[in-house]
Design an enzyme around this catalytic site. Structure first.
Site, PDB file in Angstrom:
ATOM      1  N   GLU A   4       0.892  -1.176   0.000  1.00  0.00           N
ATOM      2  CA  GLU A   4       0.000   0.000   0.000  1.00  0.00           C
ATOM      3  C   GLU A   4       0.921   1.215   0.000  1.00  0.00           C
ATOM      4  OE1 GLU A   4      -3.125  -0.072  -0.335  1.00  0.00           O
ATOM      5  OE2 GLU A   4      -3.880  -1.956   0.457  1.00  0.00           O
TER       6      GLU A   4
ATOM      7  N   CYS B 143      -2.198   9.185   2.222  1.00  0.00           N
ATOM      8  CA  CYS B 143      -1.853   8.556   0.937  1.00  0.00           C
ATOM      9  C   CYS B 143      -2.958   8.812  -0.079  1.00  0.00           C
ATOM     10  CB  CYS B 143      -1.628   7.066   1.126  1.00  0.00           C
ATOM     11  SG  CYS B 143      -2.998   6.263   1.953  1.00  0.00           S
TER      12      CYS B 143
HETATM   13  N1  LIG Z   1      -1.462   3.178   0.247  1.00  0.00           N
HETATM   14  C1  LIG Z   1      -1.642   3.338   1.549  1.00  0.00           C
HETATM   15  O1  LIG Z   1      -2.538   2.742   2.133  1.00  0.00           O
HETATM   16  C2  LIG Z   1      -0.778   4.275   2.325  1.00  0.00           C
HETATM   17  C3  LIG Z   1      -1.199   4.668   3.581  1.00  0.00           C
HETATM   18  C4  LIG Z   1      -0.416   5.560   4.309  1.00  0.00           C
HETATM   19  C5  LIG Z   1       0.782   6.031   3.801  1.00  0.00           C
HETATM   20  N2  LIG Z   1       1.171   5.641   2.566  1.00  0.00           N
HETATM   21  C6  LIG Z   1       2.398   6.200   2.002  1.00  0.00           C
HETATM   22  O2  LIG Z   1       3.446   6.149   2.973  1.00  0.00           O
HETATM   23  C7  LIG Z   1       4.371   7.215   2.743  1.00  0.00           C
HETATM   24  C8  LIG Z   1       4.627   7.953   4.033  1.00  0.00           C
HETATM   25  O3  LIG Z   1       5.161   7.143   4.982  1.00  0.00           O
HETATM   26  P1  LIG Z   1       6.741   7.077   5.347  1.00  0.00           P
HETATM   27  O4  LIG Z   1       7.421   8.251   4.786  1.00  0.00           O
HETATM   28  O5  LIG Z   1       6.869   6.800   6.792  1.00  0.00           O
HETATM   29  O6  LIG Z   1       7.159   5.793   4.518  1.00  0.00           O
HETATM   30  P2  LIG Z   1       8.517   4.986   4.597  1.00  0.00           P
HETATM   31  O7  LIG Z   1       8.510   4.118   3.401  1.00  0.00           O
HETATM   32  O8  LIG Z   1       9.674   5.862   4.830  1.00  0.00           O
HETATM   33  O9  LIG Z   1       8.358   4.103   5.939  1.00  0.00           O
HETATM   34  C9  LIG Z   1       7.358   3.124   6.077  1.00  0.00           C
HETATM   35  C10 LIG Z   1       7.849   2.066   7.068  1.00  0.00           C
HETATM   36  O10 LIG Z   1       8.983   1.381   6.514  1.00  0.00           O
HETATM   37  C11 LIG Z   1      10.040   1.347   7.467  1.00  0.00           C
HETATM   38  N3  LIG Z   1      11.303   1.257   6.729  1.00  0.00           N
HETATM   39  C12 LIG Z   1      12.082   2.266   6.274  1.00  0.00           C
HETATM   40  N4  LIG Z   1      13.141   1.752   5.592  1.00  0.00           N
HETATM   41  C13 LIG Z   1      13.013   0.406   5.615  1.00  0.00           C
HETATM   42  C14 LIG Z   1      13.765  -0.673   5.056  1.00  0.00           C
HETATM   43  N5  LIG Z   1      14.846  -0.460   4.322  1.00  0.00           N
HETATM   44  N6  LIG Z   1      13.328  -1.932   5.260  1.00  0.00           N
HETATM   45  C15 LIG Z   1      12.193  -2.170   5.956  1.00  0.00           C
HETATM   46  N7  LIG Z   1      11.445  -1.187   6.513  1.00  0.00           N
HETATM   47  C16 LIG Z   1      11.837   0.085   6.335  1.00  0.00           C
HETATM   48  C17 LIG Z   1       9.838   2.626   8.252  1.00  0.00           C
HETATM   49  O11 LIG Z   1      10.508   2.601   9.479  1.00  0.00           O
HETATM   50  C18 LIG Z   1       8.329   2.629   8.405  1.00  0.00           C
HETATM   51  O12 LIG Z   1       7.951   1.741   9.432  1.00  0.00           O
HETATM   52  C19 LIG Z   1       3.705   8.086   1.717  1.00  0.00           C
HETATM   53  O13 LIG Z   1       4.244   7.819   0.450  1.00  0.00           O
HETATM   54  C20 LIG Z   1       2.243   7.656   1.766  1.00  0.00           C
HETATM   55  O14 LIG Z   1       1.504   7.936   0.617  1.00  0.00           O
HETATM   56  C21 LIG Z   1       0.431   4.779   1.826  1.00  0.00           C
END
Ligand SMILES: NC(=O)c1ccc[n+]([C@@H]2O[C@H](COP(=O)([O-])OP(=O)(O)OC[C@H]3O[C@@H](n4cnc5c(N)ncnc54)[C@H](O)[C@@H]3O)[C@@H](O)[C@H]2O)c1
Length: 458
Positions: free
Chosen positions: A230, A264
């Site tokens: 997602e 998102c």
């Molecule tokens: N489609 C959906 O349902 C939905 C919902 C909410 C947010 N989002 C998206 O999420 C983004 C915002 O969130 P963010 O900036 O925290 O996202 P992010 O990708 O930076 O982080 C998401 C999660 O991944 C973890 N993470 C980071 N690097 C990692 C790695 N190398 N391996 C494993 N895990 C890792 C983070 O600690 C966090 O728990 C936006 O793009 C938003 O649109 C999507």
């Protein structure tokens, strides 16, 4: 690498808590514990699971004030929106408790030679990697259907909401779930990555940025483990020439600033045909100008602080680069003076391809307005994106709007003449670089099950 993380209040910039991270061995042990719990959880009846989910819903509601206070402190959510998130989570628990048994029921199908049973069996430990923007909802929406299906789960939450991760584990315990059916792990992204390779992790559900999502999927794919992704989006809201402009302005403003612009599935690009451009944009700007930036605890606030400084800096860089490339900033455009990571409601016009405001996701209260030649051109522009999560169409011809939503919009969800967040009974998810798989509505519950065919010969 540091072995602890600090959470910071984005409204005050003050440190809230320091959390010690589990090392890799401790995290692996937690997965083994979750696997152990799975061996008995999978044998519980759907009725038992359902009863516990009803208790979880009650527990979430009874702890609403604690949950909302933590959301405000950890990521700056506006109080009333925090309560809406709590209600949505309780509703997801109840929907899953009430409908899960039927969605997971065996199906009988005749075949040439006998009668087969199609059975939905749990697969084991599911790793959830989740972001901070709906810090309760995103965890509930994946964990509750999985637990109903008989899986157990471990969560890696975003570092800035580790307090919420801890609280969610308490909620499951308070509701009476057996130990280790649900666990929040205080781990780094690197440790979460290593867990994907653990034999007892059988599936990975990731919500977050497309950049990290692709890495997670690649890692899981190397072991043939299923993922649900997602990811982000740059949703287009298209205002057709025959739209009711008051309705369109209201929904577009709400859709852009909900959750401080950090959603998102929210209105990010506004595509407006030439014939109604000045009228729509004038009214939209007036409404945006009237928004109040400030304390997330105040009932008067429309936009609270952004969740982290790095996110505000990134947003501002995207705005600045778009302006350098020719966008016209007609409102806002500069961070407010601190303390706190406050970014005002901002409007960019003359947005064209090649600008971050057109090509990328702007995760904050910034509206990108794009002028189209006509309705047809507006729909073309809407699909001119690598993302495809949601979108919107405004038109006084509902039938035509539905047909465009059905056949033209290349997204997983479309709003017509309004703006809506997720609903427990409706599928949620995207296409293109917004990911794959579906949550909610009887679909999420079948993402991580073994759809087993049992041939019974006659
Ligand atoms: N489609 C959906 O349902 C939905 C919902 C909410 C947010 N989002 C998206 O999420 C983004 C915002 O969130 P963010 O900036 O925290 O996202 P992010 O990708 O930076 O982080 C998401 C999660 O991944 C973890 N993470 C980071 N690097 C990692 C790695 N190398 N391996 C494993 N895990 C890792 C983070 O600690 C966090 O728990 C936006 O793009 C938003 O649109 C999507």
């Amino acid at each position: 690498m540091s072995d602890s993380v600090e959470t910071i209040n984005p409204a005050t910039e003050k440190t809230l808590q320091t959390y010690r991270l589990l090392d890799e061995n401790q995290a692996q042990q937690a997965v083994d514990d979750a696997h152990q719990a799975f061996t008995s959880w999978r044998k519980t009846s759907l009725k038992e699971r359902s009863a516990l989910l009803h208790k979880l819903a009650d527990t979430i509601e009874s702890r609403a004030d604690d949950i909302v206070e933590l959301m405000i402190d950890e990521m700056g959510k506006i109080k009333a929106q925090g309560h809406q998130e709590v209600e949505l989570c309780a509703a997801i628990c109840r929907y899953t408790a009430d409908n899960g048994p039927e969605q997971l029921e065996d199906e009988k199908r005749p075949y040439d030679g006998g009668n087969a049973i199609v059975s939905y069996q749990p697969i084991g430990v599911i790793l959830g990697i989740q972001p901070w923007n709906f810090p309760l909802y995103q965890v509930i929406r994946y964990s509750v259907p999985n637990i109903m299906a008989g899986n157990t789960t471990v969560l890696k939450h975003a570092d800035n909401v580790f307090g919420m991760a801890k609280l969610i584990q308490e909620l499951f315990e308070q509701a009476g779930f057996p130990k280790n059916v649900y666990q929040s792990l205080m781990i780094s992204g690197k440790t979460a990555s290593s867990l994907i390779q653990h034999d007892n992790v059988r599936g990975v559900t990731f919500t977050g940025s497309d950049a990290v999502g692709k890495k997670v999927a690649e890692n899981a794919g190397s072991q043939s483990k299923k993922t649900v992704l997602e990811l982000g989006s740059n949703d287009a809201f298209v205002v057709l020439e025959d739209a009711d402009l008051d309705t369109a302005v209201e929904a577009c403003v709400q859709g852009r600033v909900i959750n401080n612009g950090e959603t998102c599935v929210s209105a990010k690009r506004f595509i407006v045909p030439d014939a109604i451009y000045d009228k729509f944009v004038g009214a939209f700007r007036e409404a945006f100008e009237g928004l109040t930036l400030g304390d997330p605890r105040s009932d008067d606030t429309d936009i609270g602080p952004m969740a982290r400084k790095d996110l505000m800096d990134k947003l501002h860089d995207q705005v600045t680069e778009s302006i350098d490339k020719g966008a016209l900033c007609t409102l806002g455009g500069e961070p407010a003076s601190g303390p706190g990571y406050y970014y005002p409601g901002t409007i960019l016009e003359n947005v064209t391809p090649g600008m971050p405001a057109y090509d990328d996701e702007l995760f904050g209260p910034v509206a990108s307005i794009i002028r189209a030649k006509d309705d047809e051109d507006a729909m073309r522009i809407a699909n001119d994106s690598r993302y495809g999560l949601g979108g919107g169409i405004f038109s006084s011809n509902e039938e035509r709007a539905i047909e465009l939503a059905r056949t033209e919009f290349d997204t997983g969800m479309v709003n017509i003449n309004g703006y809506s967040l997720a609903q427990p009974n409706l599928p949620f998810g995207g296409v293109k670089e917004s990911g794959y798989g579906r949550e909610h509505g009887g679909f999420g519950i079948r993402e991580f099950v073994n759809i087993k065919t049992i041939f019974v010969a006659e």
